[in-house]
Design a protein around this motif. Sequence first.
Motif, PDB file in Angstrom:
ATOM      1  N   GLU A   1     -60.990-137.736 -44.712  1.00  0.00           N
ATOM      2  CA  GLU A   1     -60.158-136.543 -44.584  1.00  0.00           C
ATOM      3  C   GLU A   1     -60.153-136.027 -43.146  1.00  0.00           C
ATOM      4  OE1 GLU A   1     -60.908-133.563 -47.520  1.00  0.00           O
ATOM      5  OE2 GLU A   1     -61.033-135.020 -49.164  1.00  0.00           O
ATOM      6  N   ALA A   2     -61.278-136.128 -42.454  1.00  0.00           N
ATOM      7  CA  ALA A   2     -61.335-135.711 -41.052  1.00  0.00           C
ATOM      8  C   ALA A   2     -60.432-136.589 -40.186  1.00  0.00           C
ATOM      9  CB  ALA A   2     -62.774-135.761 -40.545  1.00  0.00           C
TER      10      ALA A   2
ATOM     11  N   THR B   1     -56.874-135.573 -40.767  1.00  0.00           N
ATOM     12  CA  THR B   1     -56.633-134.311 -40.075  1.00  0.00           C
ATOM     13  C   THR B   1     -56.370-134.549 -38.594  1.00  0.00           C
ATOM     14  OG1 THR B   1     -58.012-133.076 -41.635  1.00  0.00           O
ATOM     15  CG2 THR B   1     -57.610-132.059 -39.489  1.00  0.00           C
ATOM     16  N   THR B   2     -57.134-135.459 -37.990  1.00  0.00           N
ATOM     17  CA  THR B   2     -56.926-135.795 -36.576  1.00  0.00           C
ATOM     18  C   THR B   2     -55.536-136.371 -36.354  1.00  0.00           C
ATOM     19  OG1 THR B   2     -59.278-136.204 -36.226  1.00  0.00           O
ATOM     20  CG2 THR B   2     -57.750-137.216 -34.667  1.00  0.00           C
TER      21      THR B   2
ATOM     22  N   LEU C   1     -52.876-135.833 -38.197  1.00  0.00           N
ATOM     23  CA  LEU C   1     -51.902-134.759 -38.372  1.00  0.00           C
ATOM     24  C   LEU C   1     -51.808-133.901 -37.115  1.00  0.00           C
ATOM     25  CD1 LEU C   1     -52.715-133.653 -42.037  1.00  0.00           C
ATOM     26  CD2 LEU C   1     -50.655-134.847 -41.243  1.00  0.00           C
ATOM     27  N   ARG C   2     -52.940-133.608 -36.513  1.00  0.00           N
ATOM     28  CA  ARG C   2     -52.940-132.842 -35.264  1.00  0.00           C
ATOM     29  C   ARG C   2     -52.222-133.608 -34.170  1.00  0.00           C
ATOM     30  NH1 ARG C   2     -58.709-131.768 -33.498  1.00  0.00           N
ATOM     31  NH2 ARG C   2     -57.589-130.740 -31.781  1.00  0.00           N
TER      32      ARG C   2
ATOM     33  N   ILE D   1     -51.802-128.026 -38.775  1.00  0.00           N
ATOM     34  CA  ILE D   1     -52.600-128.454 -39.924  1.00  0.00           C
ATOM     35  C   ILE D   1     -52.987-127.289 -40.826  1.00  0.00           C
ATOM     36  CG2 ILE D   1     -53.518-130.461 -38.704  1.00  0.00           C
ATOM     37  CD1 ILE D   1     -56.119-128.878 -38.334  1.00  0.00           C
TER      38      ILE D   1
ATOM     39  N   THR E   1     -53.179-132.107 -47.589  1.00  0.00           N
ATOM     40  CA  THR E   1     -52.705-133.451 -47.259  1.00  0.00           C
ATOM     41  C   THR E   1     -53.837-134.440 -46.988  1.00  0.00           C
ATOM     42  OG1 THR E   1     -50.546-132.689 -46.473  1.00  0.00           O
ATOM     43  CG2 THR E   1     -51.345-134.787 -45.596  1.00  0.00           C
ATOM     44  N   PRO E   2     -54.885-134.106 -46.242  1.00  0.00           N
ATOM     45  CA  PRO E   2     -55.953-135.093 -46.025  1.00  0.00           C
ATOM     46  C   PRO E   2     -56.553-135.631 -47.325  1.00  0.00           C
ATOM     47  CG  PRO E   2     -56.164-133.304 -44.449  1.00  0.00           C
ATOM     48  CD  PRO E   2     -55.102-132.891 -45.434  1.00  0.00           C
TER      49      PRO E   2
END
Length: 221
Positions: free
Chosen positions: A39-40, A43-44, A46-47, A53, A61-62
């Motif tokens: 998930e992290a 997230t990266t 997405l950023r 985010i 989403t993650p």
Amino acid sequence: MDAVIKNFPPHADQGTDAAGKKHSMHKPLTDRPSQQEVEAAVTTLLRWTGDDIAREGLIETPARVAKAFREMFSGYDQSPEDELGRTFEEVQGYDDMVLIKDMSFHSHCEHHMVPIIGKAHVAYLPDGKVVGLSKIARVVDIFARRLQTQEAMTAQIATVIQDVLKPRGVAVLIEAEHMCMAMRGIRKQGSTTLTTTFTGVFKTDFQEQARFMTMLRDKHG
């Protein structure tokens, strides 16, 4: 007479890594990260796209992506050899071509991780035993649910059927559209790639190859 059913053990070694070490065809080569790490990572990404985010549509989403990836790449935890291990020898003398065509699949390109969407057509010439038709479809799905090239997937399907069932020959044709061509790069929508692999009689007898191709074109084949 009841069908004679045999179970064959899965092949332990079906591939070789970059170091030359053999590994199982259906086991991941690396340890999986934790759910939190996945998930992290999402997230990266997405950023990196530049989106926010923290907005409502992306908050979950993650976790959704991690769940989707587990399903889309479930082929790494499944054994095509096991699927083909249950065969039937009471075939009433049948030894002609068995063809399963128009098996739809979704895979992902190993270069860009975007979809490959297509159909697989598989035929084999039995040598005393046959396998349930759904098992061939399952083999296609197992290989499709991995990062792939179309060429490799075509060969993998043919090879495992030949190795486990030991028929007189196997024919595999895959036709697919690659989103890495449609969505990026040259952006050619609607182009289709065809790949084939032949083993045994299909490889040495061009008449059998031609019959395979004719049956694919025949709506009633």
